[in-house]
Design a protein around this motif. Sequence first.
Motif, PDB file in Angstrom:
ATOM      1  N   ALA A 199     -16.652  14.222  -9.345  1.00 15.87           N
ATOM      2  CA  ALA A 199     -16.371  14.215  -7.909  1.00 15.87           C
ATOM      3  C   ALA A 199     -15.833  12.860  -7.459  1.00 15.87           C
ATOM      4  O   ALA A 199     -14.873  12.793  -6.681  1.00 15.87           O
ATOM      5  N   SER A 200     -16.418  11.781  -7.964  1.00  5.93           N
ATOM      6  CA  SER A 200     -15.925  10.465  -7.565  1.00  5.93           C
ATOM      7  C   SER A 200     -14.530  10.202  -8.124  1.00  5.93           C
ATOM      8  O   SER A 200     -13.694   9.587  -7.462  1.00  5.93           O
ATOM      9  N   SER A 201     -14.248  10.702  -9.317  1.00  3.51           N
ATOM     10  CA  SER A 201     -12.911  10.570  -9.893  1.00  3.51           C
ATOM     11  C   SER A 201     -11.888  11.343  -9.056  1.00  3.51           C
ATOM     12  O   SER A 201     -10.775  10.866  -8.828  1.00  3.51           O
ATOM     13  N   PHE A 202     -12.287  12.538  -8.599  1.00  2.21           N
ATOM     14  CA  PHE A 202     -11.405  13.343  -7.757  1.00  2.21           C
ATOM     15  C   PHE A 202     -11.106  12.618  -6.450  1.00  2.21           C
ATOM     16  O   PHE A 202      -9.955  12.529  -6.021  1.00  2.21           O
ATOM     17  N   VAL A 203     -12.138  12.063  -5.826  1.00  4.47           N
ATOM     18  CA  VAL A 203     -11.965  11.347  -4.553  1.00  4.47           C
ATOM     19  C   VAL A 203     -11.067  10.129  -4.752  1.00  4.47           C
ATOM     20  O   VAL A 203     -10.187   9.849  -3.934  1.00  4.47           O
ATOM     21  N   ASP A 204     -11.278   9.405  -5.849  1.00  2.69           N
ATOM     22  CA  ASP A 204     -10.449   8.227  -6.124  1.00  2.69           C
ATOM     23  C   ASP A 204      -8.981   8.601  -6.305  1.00  2.69           C
ATOM     24  O   ASP A 204      -8.088   7.906  -5.819  1.00  2.69           O
ATOM     25  N   ALA A 205      -8.713   9.705  -7.014  1.00  2.00           N
ATOM     26  CA  ALA A 205      -7.332  10.134  -7.250  1.00  2.00           C
ATOM     27  C   ALA A 205      -6.649  10.519  -5.943  1.00  2.00           C
ATOM     28  O   ALA A 205      -5.487  10.155  -5.697  1.00  2.00           O
ATOM     29  N   VAL A 206      -7.370  11.234  -5.087  1.00  2.00           N
ATOM     30  CA  VAL A 206      -6.777  11.653  -3.810  1.00  2.00           C
ATOM     31  C   VAL A 206      -6.561  10.437  -2.902  1.00  2.00           C
ATOM     32  O   VAL A 206      -5.523  10.324  -2.243  1.00  2.00           O
ATOM     33  N   LYS A 207      -7.526   9.517  -2.880  1.00  2.00           N
ATOM     34  CA  LYS A 207      -7.365   8.308  -2.061  1.00  2.00           C
ATOM     35  C   LYS A 207      -6.177   7.472  -2.530  1.00  2.00           C
ATOM     36  O   LYS A 207      -5.424   6.934  -1.714  1.00  2.00           O
ATOM     37  N   ALA A 208      -6.014   7.349  -3.849  1.00  2.00           N
ATOM     38  CA  ALA A 208      -4.883   6.585  -4.386  1.00  2.00           C
ATOM     39  C   ALA A 208      -3.564   7.222  -3.962  1.00  2.00           C
ATOM     40  O   ALA A 208      -2.616   6.525  -3.575  1.00  2.00           O
ATOM     41  N   GLY A 209      -3.498   8.548  -4.014  1.00  2.00           N
ATOM     42  CA  GLY A 209      -2.289   9.247  -3.572  1.00  2.00           C
ATOM     43  C   GLY A 209      -2.010   9.022  -2.101  1.00  2.00           C
ATOM     44  O   GLY A 209      -0.855   8.816  -1.695  1.00  2.00           O
ATOM     45  N   GLU A 210      -3.059   9.051  -1.288  1.00  2.00           N
ATOM     46  CA  GLU A 210      -2.880   8.815   0.144  1.00  2.00           C
ATOM     47  C   GLU A 210      -2.419   7.388   0.419  1.00  2.00           C
ATOM     48  O   GLU A 210      -1.558   7.162   1.277  1.00  2.00           O
ATOM     49  N   ASP A 211      -2.992   6.432  -0.305  1.00  2.00           N
ATOM     50  CA  ASP A 211      -2.600   5.031  -0.106  1.00  2.00           C
ATOM     51  C   ASP A 211      -1.134   4.803  -0.466  1.00  2.00           C
ATOM     52  O   ASP A 211      -0.402   4.117   0.263  1.00  2.00           O
ATOM     53  N   VAL A 212      -0.700   5.389  -1.577  1.00  2.00           N
ATOM     54  CA  VAL A 212       0.702   5.233  -1.977  1.00  2.00           C
ATOM     55  C   VAL A 212       1.616   5.943  -0.983  1.00  2.00           C
ATOM     56  O   VAL A 212       2.695   5.441  -0.645  1.00  2.00           O
ATOM     57  N   ALA A 213       1.192   7.097  -0.472  1.00  2.00           N
ATOM     58  CA  ALA A 213       2.004   7.818   0.519  1.00  2.00           C
ATOM     59  C   ALA A 213       2.145   6.994   1.797  1.00  2.00           C
ATOM     60  O   ALA A 213       3.233   6.915   2.376  1.00  2.00           O
ATOM     61  N   LYS A 214       1.051   6.356   2.226  1.00  2.00           N
ATOM     62  CA  LYS A 214       1.131   5.503   3.417  1.00  2.00           C
ATOM     63  C   LYS A 214       2.055   4.308   3.169  1.00  2.00           C
ATOM     64  O   LYS A 214       2.842   3.929   4.036  1.00  2.00           O
ATOM     65  N   SER A 215       1.960   3.730   1.980  1.00  2.00           N
ATOM     66  CA  SER A 215       2.833   2.598   1.643  1.00  2.00           C
ATOM     67  C   SER A 215       4.293   3.025   1.598  1.00  2.00           C
ATOM     68  O   SER A 215       5.183   2.273   2.028  1.00  2.00           O
ATOM     69  N   ALA A 216       4.561   4.221   1.090  1.00  2.00           N
ATOM     70  CA  ALA A 216       5.938   4.702   1.018  1.00  2.00           C
ATOM     71  C   ALA A 216       6.504   4.956   2.414  1.00  2.00           C
ATOM     72  O   ALA A 216       7.694   4.733   2.657  1.00  2.00           O
ATOM     73  N   MET A 217       5.653   5.409   3.322  1.00  2.00           N
ATOM     74  CA  MET A 217       6.117   5.656   4.692  1.00  2.00           C
ATOM     75  C   MET A 217       6.492   4.360   5.403  1.00  2.00           C
ATOM     76  O   MET A 217       7.367   4.370   6.267  1.00  2.00           O
ATOM     77  N   THR A 218       5.821   3.288   5.067  1.00  2.00           N
ATOM     78  CA  THR A 218       6.139   2.008   5.692  1.00  2.00           C
ATOM     79  C   THR A 218       7.178   1.224   4.900  1.00  2.00           C
ATOM     80  O   THR A 218       7.548   0.117   5.290  1.00  2.00           O
ATOM     81  N   GLY A 219       7.633   1.782   3.778  1.00  2.00           N
ATOM     82  CA  GLY A 219       8.666   1.135   2.984  1.00  2.00           C
ATOM     83  C   GLY A 219       8.147   0.139   1.967  1.00  2.00           C
ATOM     84  O   GLY A 219       8.918  -0.628   1.399  1.00  2.00           O
ATOM     85  N   LYS A 220       6.873   0.116   1.707  1.00  2.00           N
ATOM     86  CA  LYS A 220       6.301  -0.843   0.770  1.00  2.00           C
ATOM     87  C   LYS A 220       6.179  -0.322  -0.662  1.00  2.00           C
ATOM     88  O   LYS A 220       5.857  -1.077  -1.557  1.00  2.00           O
ATOM     89  N   ALA A 221       6.400   0.976  -0.857  1.00  2.00           N
ATOM     90  CA  ALA A 221       6.308   1.556  -2.205  1.00  2.00           C
ATOM     91  C   ALA A 221       7.607   2.272  -2.538  1.00  2.00           C
ATOM     92  O   ALA A 221       8.265   2.832  -1.664  1.00  2.00           O
ATOM     93  N   ASP A 222       7.965   2.253  -3.813  1.00  2.00           N
ATOM     94  CA  ASP A 222       9.194   2.935  -4.217  1.00  2.00           C
ATOM     95  C   ASP A 222       8.943   4.436  -4.363  1.00  2.00           C
ATOM     96  O   ASP A 222       7.812   4.878  -4.537  1.00  2.00           O
TER      97      ASP A 222
END
Length: 96
Positions: A36-59
């Motif tokens: 469960a903690s691995s699942f939460v970490d994977a989803v959080k990482a995806g959300e963080d990268v998506a937020k960074s991509a929206m602001t132009g900070k991630a490729d």
Amino acid sequence: MDLNTSLATQSYAQARAAVPPKTGGSGPGPLFEQAASSFVDAVKAGEDVAKSAMTGKADPHALVQALAQSELAIETAVTVRNKVVEAYQEILRMPV
């Protein structure tokens, strides 16, 4: 029939008292907690990268990779849930 039920109940009560319950230790609990903690970490990482991509900070490549990992984690969790529900329904179908 009532006699058999009564004997079965008595046998079960005697056997239950003879076997001490397991406390703590290595059951499936820690494995489920880790999954469960691995699942939460994977989803959080995806959300963080998506937020960074929206602001132009991630490729875009990192975004696609993070979304694929999130999708895999969600599909795995749904598959496990479906298997648990299927097993529960199978137990309910067993004659008593």
